[in-house]
Design an enzyme around this catalytic site. Structure first.
Site, PDB file in Angstrom:
ATOM      1  CB  CYS A  93       4.951  -8.539   2.256  1.00  0.00           C
ATOM      2  SG  CYS A  93       3.591  -7.500   2.811  1.00  0.00           S
ATOM      3  CG  HIS A 386       0.616  -8.333  -1.418  1.00  0.00           C
ATOM      4  ND1 HIS A 386       1.482  -9.394  -1.322  1.00  0.00           N
ATOM      5  CD2 HIS A 386       0.901  -7.513  -0.366  1.00  0.00           C
ATOM      6  CE1 HIS A 386       2.262  -9.217  -0.259  1.00  0.00           C
ATOM      7  NE2 HIS A 386       1.927  -8.093   0.336  1.00  0.00           N
ATOM      8  CB  CYS A 416       9.208  -3.803   0.720  1.00  0.00           C
ATOM      9  SG  CYS A 416       7.536  -3.662   0.021  1.00  0.00           S
TER      10      CYS A 416
END
Length: 430
Positions: A93, A386, A416
């Site tokens: 990510c 996302h 994160c």
């Protein structure tokens, strides 16, 4: 990495596609298509000729097996100069932020003056993996010149005829088998984050994102995309302006019986792309372009995935501040990736904890409490969505615009990522 350099890389502009739930209107657009839409829109808005882009760095997580170097494919699809080289980075990510900082470092080393960095992902086009049993038996047939007996041999290798169907992909740690939602549940327990707190945080994310859309705050970054089916997409599709704590309270736990993490307080599977135009400051001035921000510092760290796999920003954010020679009280905006409300609130809790500071940061006192008024001021991944590779570039774009529009000076980013990574950067207004 700090910004005390004679040659400074600056963010000139950023643009992104609207973010949509997976398997909706972007289903027929793969990650390369989405990335090309973001880059094309960025070039159109800035008026930068295609042949001026010298290199690209792109972030991605779900890479297409036939063309995994997405950066180069985007450059070719858009007809950029053939000398525009490109490479693709993957850091889960944090891939989008990795792309941006890699480009900034290259510019500051003097390799290039004009680069595009960003990221994209299409969960809708994630490839379904065949069981290795089928691959091992069938690959020699596909790659060679099989004879009839080879087919019989392949069939014999499949016996007993079990575990032959593709399995549903899981967003889980390879080393521990822990699903990300389970990780968020663990963090909620460790840091004492309640279901009510998570739901309230998610509602705030949606309301702030909705306000940003309605006020036109996102107009500088969100592009209009036309899908292969001819549909025009102009707005993020996941934001729910009318959601409430009462509505979210009705949702069942998604990962544990009696748990606190639900579909309402977690980021959804999303398709989208974001792109950032970076230049040396001198080149931007030469071209008559006004820089938005520079990257003062950045930090990438890792933690034990068996501990708290998503707690990394609680280490990378203080390190980025240290590298910038700053403290939390110097920061005007804080933007933390919202994989889960539980994870974001756990990071905030750790930063405000003396115990965390002493045990994990080698400090006597906590990093500090984050004022909710400056945290994720226009929502985050819970509400906006996302697309794994795009989120870091989206955050850089939003915060660079916010600094330029408000006249504030600094923004601290935290992300994160799978594998126990934490990624952070300090942006400063130019």
């Amino acid at each position: 990495m700090t910004s005390q350099r004679s040659r400074r890389a600056v963010v000139v502009a950023g643009a992104r596609t609207p973010f949509l739930r997976a398997f909706t209107d972007y289903t027929r657009m793969d990650t390369i298509d989405l990335g090309a839409a973001a880059v094309a829109g960025l070039l159109e808005r800035t008026g930068l000729p295609k042949d001026r882009v010298q290199a690209m760095v792109w972030g991605g997580v779900i890479l297409p097996s036939a063309a995994p170097n997405i950066a180069r494919e985007i450059a070719l699809d858009l007809g950029l100069d053939h000398g525009c080289e490109g490479y693709t980075v993957t850091r889960a990510c944090a891939s989008g932020l990795q792309a941006v900082t890699s480009a900034a470092a290259a510019i500051e080393r003097g390799e290039y003056d004009i680069m595009i960095a960003g990221g994209s992902d299409s969960t809708s086009n994630a490839e379904v993996k065949l069981p290795q049993k089928l691959v091992h038996a069938g690959a020699p047939l596909a790659l060679g010149k099989p004879k009839p007996k080879d087919y019989l041999s392949a069939v014999a290798q499949l016996a007993p005829f079990t575990d032959l169907l593709p399995r549903r992909p899981r967003i889980a740690e390879r080393t521990t088998g822990e699903v990300m939602g389970e990780s968020a549940e663990k963090m909620a327990r460790i840091h004492g984050i309640t279901r009510a707190e998570q739901d309230a945080f998610a509602v705030r994310s949606h309301h702030r994102a909705a306000a940003a859309i309605e006020s036109g705050r996102f107009d500088r970054e969100v592009l209009t995309v036309r899908t292969p089916a001819g549909k025009t997409i102009e707005r993020d599709g996941l934001v729910r302006a009318n959601t409430s704590v009462d509505k979210l309270a009705t949702l069942a736990p998604a990962f544990e019986s009696g748990g606190t993490v639900t579909a309402g307080n977690a980021s959804p599977l999303t398709d989208g792309a974001a792109a950032v135009l970076l230049m040396s400051e001198d080149k931007a001035r030469e071209l008559g372009l006004t820089p938005l921000a520079a990257i003062r510092s950045w930090s990438f760290v890792s933690v034990d995935p068996a501990d708290q796999v998503l707690i990394g920003p609680a280490i990378s954010m203080p390190r980025a501040l240290d590298k910038a020679g700053m403290s939390l009280s110097d920061i005007d905006f804080v933007d933390i990736h919202e994989a889960f409300a539980a994870q974001t609130l756990s990071v905030v809790s750790a930063l405000g904890s003396d115990t965390w500071a002493k045990s994990r940061l080698d400090r006597d006192q906590a990093v500090g409490e984050i004022d909710p008024g400056i945290l994720n001021v226009h929502g985050g991944s819970v509400s906006l969505g996302h697309p794994f590779g795009a989120t870091g570039a989206r955050m850089v774009t939003t915060m660079a615009n916010e600094l330029a529009l408000t006249g504030k000076n600094t923004a601290l980013l935290g992300i994160c990522a799978a594998g126990g990574h934490g990624a952070s950067a300090v942006l400063e207004r130019v």
